[in-house]
Write an enzyme that holds these catalytic residues in place. Structure first.
Site, PDB file in Angstrom:
ATOM      1  N   ASP A 196      23.277 -10.254  37.593  1.00  0.00           N
ATOM      2  CA  ASP A 196      23.532  -8.827  37.399  1.00  0.00           C
ATOM      3  C   ASP A 196      22.527  -8.255  36.382  1.00  0.00           C
ATOM      4  O   ASP A 196      21.882  -7.231  36.627  1.00  0.00           O
ATOM      5  CB  ASP A 196      24.983  -8.649  36.918  1.00  0.00           C
ATOM      6  CG  ASP A 196      25.313  -7.230  36.525  1.00  0.00           C
ATOM      7  OD1 ASP A 196      25.743  -6.467  37.411  1.00  0.00           O
ATOM      8  OD2 ASP A 196      25.154  -6.867  35.340  1.00  0.00           O
ATOM      9  N   LYS A 200      19.363  -5.440  36.754  1.00  0.00           N
ATOM     10  CA  LYS A 200      19.261  -4.269  35.876  1.00  0.00           C
ATOM     11  C   LYS A 200      17.904  -4.222  35.160  1.00  0.00           C
ATOM     12  O   LYS A 200      17.302  -3.158  35.060  1.00  0.00           O
ATOM     13  CB  LYS A 200      20.416  -4.280  34.870  1.00  0.00           C
ATOM     14  CG  LYS A 200      21.763  -3.975  35.532  1.00  0.00           C
ATOM     15  CD  LYS A 200      22.916  -4.244  34.602  1.00  0.00           C
ATOM     16  CE  LYS A 200      24.252  -3.889  35.224  1.00  0.00           C
ATOM     17  NZ  LYS A 200      25.396  -4.416  34.459  1.00  0.00           N
TER      18      LYS A 200
HETATM   19  N1  HSE Z   1      29.958  -6.747  35.719  1.00  0.00           N
HETATM   20  C1  HSE Z   1      29.059  -5.731  35.262  1.00  0.00           C
HETATM   21  C2  HSE Z   1      28.985  -5.810  33.743  1.00  0.00           C
HETATM   22  C3  HSE Z   1      29.554  -4.393  35.728  1.00  0.00           C
HETATM   23  O1  HSE Z   1      29.829  -6.472  33.154  1.00  0.00           O
HETATM   24  O2  HSE Z   1      28.081  -5.271  33.134  1.00  0.00           O
HETATM   25  C4  HSE Z   1      28.633  -3.249  35.433  1.00  0.00           C
HETATM   26  O3  HSE Z   1      27.419  -3.371  36.075  1.00  0.00           O
END
Ligand code: HSE
Length: 400
Positions: A196, A200
């Site tokens: 994740d 980003k």
């Molecule tokens: N699971 C992600 C986080 C959600 O904890 O940042 C937001 O992108």
């Protein structure tokens, strides 16, 4: 009046509908228009819910309706979100998304398509949840060359590392607690393995370098190997372990990586705890700036989506130029990056100094069958070559 469609009535999508209703008067004041949700696309029916009358199951209903000027995509994942978003842009509708997987993978293409159709494709909510970071990069900081952008961009892992530090609990226990509180998914892989955060930082790096960064080129390590013993050493050194997503300009282009780092107490990210995110930006004119706040969650993320909707309503007939084209970005090799490395080992002090030369030892009395040490500054390649010669490496965490 501007008619809006929301694709995906999950946590974020329902948050968007809630904000558009709750803050309707305020939004009308700031955008100059009354915003009304006409359709909500979802596979489910939501029987008995006030939204039920707006539910549609075929995205084409939205694409074919000329009344819809703005579409929100909060479905997540690359497909079918990509097909749906493309169809909306092709039909001349503005689109905002919270979907980092889609933006990281197809950002340049969708930005180009929006430009061709003289509409907008915005994605403030895809990085940092409710924290404004995309808009500063595409607007306020456009007079700067961004030389570094790095930070804590994953709330789940920041919450877990905070709990592991404050309550001295192992990874598995903290994960279970995070899942029970709704901070971690049932399948936590994307968060805990750093995927994740990787997407980003790929988005942020694409925006600052102006080209399409392939997230697969970003060296990514998660937090699954962090143990209570690592936390003990971190405390002994007066440092905190944080999962950082980093991107820095070098002579060979941007170098990006995601990994746990040991931060000193005086570092601005040291005190960013729980589910909070913080993104540090260094501009060649601006110097340092930091953006801090709620990096995830229903209403913070939906708030960023609504901010995009208002911006698109204000730019109904103008494409907001984004500096991100389809040229593949060539990232610099992270193995040339220099840092100090903290290592845990069962090797003797003599062996360590023979291989690494001058090091700083970190001795914890209760741990009598291992020792920690911190190297001098060296690059990743040099570290790997030396570590391969050491008889045991229990752990390595980089200094920041
Ligand atoms: N699971 C992600 C986080 C959600 O904890 O940042 C937001 O992108």
């Amino acid at each position: 009046m501007v008619k809006v469609a929301v694709m995906g009535y999950g946590t974020i999508g329902s948050g968007v509908v809630e904000i558009l209703e709750k803050n309707r008067a305020r939004i009308k004041q700031t955008s100059g228009k009354d915003l009304v949700v006409k359709y909500v696309l979802d596979l489910r029916e939501f029987e008995g819910d006030p939204i039920q009358s707006k539910i549609v199951h075929d995205y084409q209903t939205i694409a074919d309706d000329p009344e819809i000027r703005v579409v929100v995509e909060t479905m997540g994942g690359v497909e079918p979100a990509y097909t749906f978003v493309k169809a909306m842009l092709e039909a001349g509708k503005h689109v905002t998304t919270s979907n980092k997987a889609l933006v990281a993978d197809k950002g340049a293409e969708l930005i180009a398509l929006a430009r061709e159709k003289n509409v907008n494709f915005l994605f403030e909510a895809s990085v940092g949840g409710g924290i404004p970071i995309i808009r500063p990069l595409i607007s306020s900081l456009t007079g700067d060359e961004i030389v570094e952008i790095s930070g804590i961009v994953n709330g789940t892992t920041n919450y877990m590392l905070t709990k592991m530090t404050q309550e001295e609990l192992p990874f598995d226990d903290v994960l279970k607690e995070a899942q029970a509180k709704g901070y971690a998914e049932k399948d936590p892989t994307a968060d805990v393995e750093g995927y994740d955060a990787c997407r980003k930082i790929a988005i942020l790096t694409s925006l600052v370098c102006g080209q399409q960064v392939n997230y697969e080129d970003i060296h990514t390590e998660g937090i699954t190997k962090i143990t209570p013993v690592d936390i003990m050493y971190a405390k002994e050194m007066g440092r905190a372990i944080k999962l950082l997503a980093m991107s820095r300009q070098t002579e060979d282009g941007y170098v990006a990586m995601v990994a746990p780092f040991l931060l000193p107490i005086e570092h601005p990210l040291y005190n960013v705890n729980d589910v909070f995110n913080a993104i540090f930006v260094k501009g060649n004119m601006l110097g340092d700036a930091m953006f801090y706040g709620s990096g995830a969650g229903k209403l913070p993320t939906a708030s960023a989506v609504v901010g995009d909707i208002v911006d698109m309503v204000k730019h109904m007939h103008t494409n907001i130029i984004l500096n991100w084209d389809e040229t593949p970005a060539k990232l610099a090799d992270y193995k040339n990056s220099e840092t100090r490395f903290f290592v845990r080992t069962k090797a003797s002090k003599a062996e360590i100094t023979e291989i690494f030369g001058i090091v700083e030892f970190v001795d914890i009395e209760e741990l009598n069958d291992e020792i920690g040490f911190v190297t001098l500054t060296m690059n990743e390649r040099e570290y790997e070559e030396k570590a391969a010669r050491l008889s045991s490496v229990l752990q390595m965490i980089r200094f920041h």
